[in-house]
Design an enzyme around this catalytic site. Sequence first.
Site, PDB file in Angstrom:
ATOM      1  N   LYS A 220     118.296  81.983   7.845  1.00  0.00           N
ATOM      2  CA  LYS A 220     118.066  80.880   6.909  1.00  0.00           C
ATOM      3  C   LYS A 220     118.647  81.126   5.520  1.00  0.00           C
ATOM      4  CE  LYS A 220     114.650  78.194   9.200  1.00  0.00           C
ATOM      5  NZ  LYS A 220     113.265  77.836   9.419  1.00  0.00           N
ATOM      6  N   ARG A 255     110.475  82.480  15.919  1.00  0.00           N
ATOM      7  CA  ARG A 255     111.471  81.496  16.386  1.00  0.00           C
ATOM      8  C   ARG A 255     112.820  81.999  15.899  1.00  0.00           C
ATOM      9  NH1 ARG A 255     114.414  77.293  14.545  1.00  0.00           N
ATOM     10  NH2 ARG A 255     114.709  75.529  15.948  1.00  0.00           N
TER      11      ARG A 255
HETATM   12  N1  HH2 Z   1     113.331  75.810  11.614  1.00  0.00           N
HETATM   13  C1  HH2 Z   1     114.313  74.986  12.028  1.00  0.00           C
HETATM   14  C2  HH2 Z   1     114.070  74.020  13.017  1.00  0.00           C
HETATM   15  N2  HH2 Z   1     112.856  73.929  13.603  1.00  0.00           N
HETATM   16  N3  HH2 Z   1     110.629  74.687  13.841  1.00  0.00           N
HETATM   17  C3  HH2 Z   1     109.635  75.513  13.465  1.00  0.00           C
HETATM   18  N4  HH2 Z   1     108.435  75.441  14.048  1.00  0.00           N
HETATM   19  N5  HH2 Z   1     109.837  76.455  12.479  1.00  0.00           N
HETATM   20  C4  HH2 Z   1     111.016  76.594  11.837  1.00  0.00           C
HETATM   21  O1  HH2 Z   1     111.118  77.451  10.926  1.00  0.00           O
HETATM   22  C5  HH2 Z   1     112.095  75.730  12.207  1.00  0.00           C
HETATM   23  C6  HH2 Z   1     111.858  74.766  13.230  1.00  0.00           C
HETATM   24  C7  HH2 Z   1     115.670  75.088  11.407  1.00  0.00           C
HETATM   25  O2  HH2 Z   1     116.468  76.004  12.071  1.00  0.00           O
HETATM   26  P1  HH2 Z   1     117.591  75.671  13.180  1.00  0.00           P
HETATM   27  O3  HH2 Z   1     116.991  74.999  14.377  1.00  0.00           O
HETATM   28  O4  HH2 Z   1     118.313  76.926  13.467  1.00  0.00           O
HETATM   29  O5  HH2 Z   1     118.616  74.704  12.461  1.00  0.00           O
HETATM   30  P2  HH2 Z   1     118.800  73.121  12.437  1.00  0.00           P
HETATM   31  O6  HH2 Z   1     117.529  72.514  11.936  1.00  0.00           O
HETATM   32  O7  HH2 Z   1     119.956  72.911  11.480  1.00  0.00           O
HETATM   33  O8  HH2 Z   1     119.098  72.671  13.831  1.00  0.00           O
END
Ligand code: HH2
Length: 280
Positions: A220, A255
């Site tokens: 992040k 996660r």
């Molecule tokens: N972070 C992201 C998405 N979903 N869900 C939970 N419960 N906790 C988190 O910290 C979280 C989440 C963001 O990360 P990522 O899926 O890698 O990226 P993007 O939102 O750009 O798809």
Amino acid sequence: MTWRLRTRRLPADRPAVAGIVNVTPDSFSDGGAFLSLERAVEHARALTAAGADLIDVGGESTRPFAEPVPEEEELRRVAPVVEELCRLGMAVSVDTSKPGVAEAALAAGAEAINDVTGLADPAMRRLAAAAGCGVVVMHMQGSPRTMQVDPHYGDVVEEVAGFLGERCRLAEDAGVGPEAICVDPGIGFGKTLDHNLDLLAGLDRIARLGHPVMVGVSRKGFLGRLLGIDDPAKRGDATAVAEALAVAQGATVLRTHDVRRAIEAATLARAIVRRRVHRA
Ligand code: HH2
């Protein structure tokens, strides 16, 4: 503390790991990499082989300033992947805030709903209660389009803990079992670097809510800002350190993009923390 999903429980004796499968063209670190069914399934198989307890499938990026995706498009991306992973026997959570998408994923066999809005929509709470599935109740200030404009709090740890406690009560009032609820402080969702660091240092307060705690620090932006690493793909070492410290502070589910590294970080952190408890 064990987290009960729809038909199974995540382990209680070690931190659990949820591997990320983003079926999106624009996710901040892996956008476009797993957009086809074949690539998404292949990636989920690799995450499972590396030891993932859960595969978190998302069809809408929630990165800062992301535009919302229409429901039909999110369904088109997510449903076939969830269906295939469930058919292969994997435990799947669906990362969505849309009840229509969650419903389709549950129909395909998903074990849990991961809702970054903290089950804001009462329809989502009713759906989760009726399905008897696991839920992740996450904190976000604002929406992805606005959340990083000017986030502010008094005491960020107390405010996030208060919000999560209130949303857990709403979920339970709707009929969601307390043991099915996992809480998440929402690292990077409407938070400055300082807010994220305060929350990671204060995870023990979130854990006192009495639910398993999920933490998502993987690659992040706050890691990049603190350490001067612009490329998310180069934030792997920082991710592992943050994951280890999160486990030491009370996180029970990580996660993450890199499952093997997260398991190593979590196992090491848990082994050291156990010693601390034994000496106390
Ligand atoms: N972070 C992201 C998405 N979903 N869900 C939970 N419960 N906790 C988190 O910290 C979280 C989440 C963001 O990360 P990522 O899926 O890698 O990226 P993007 O939102 O750009 O798809």
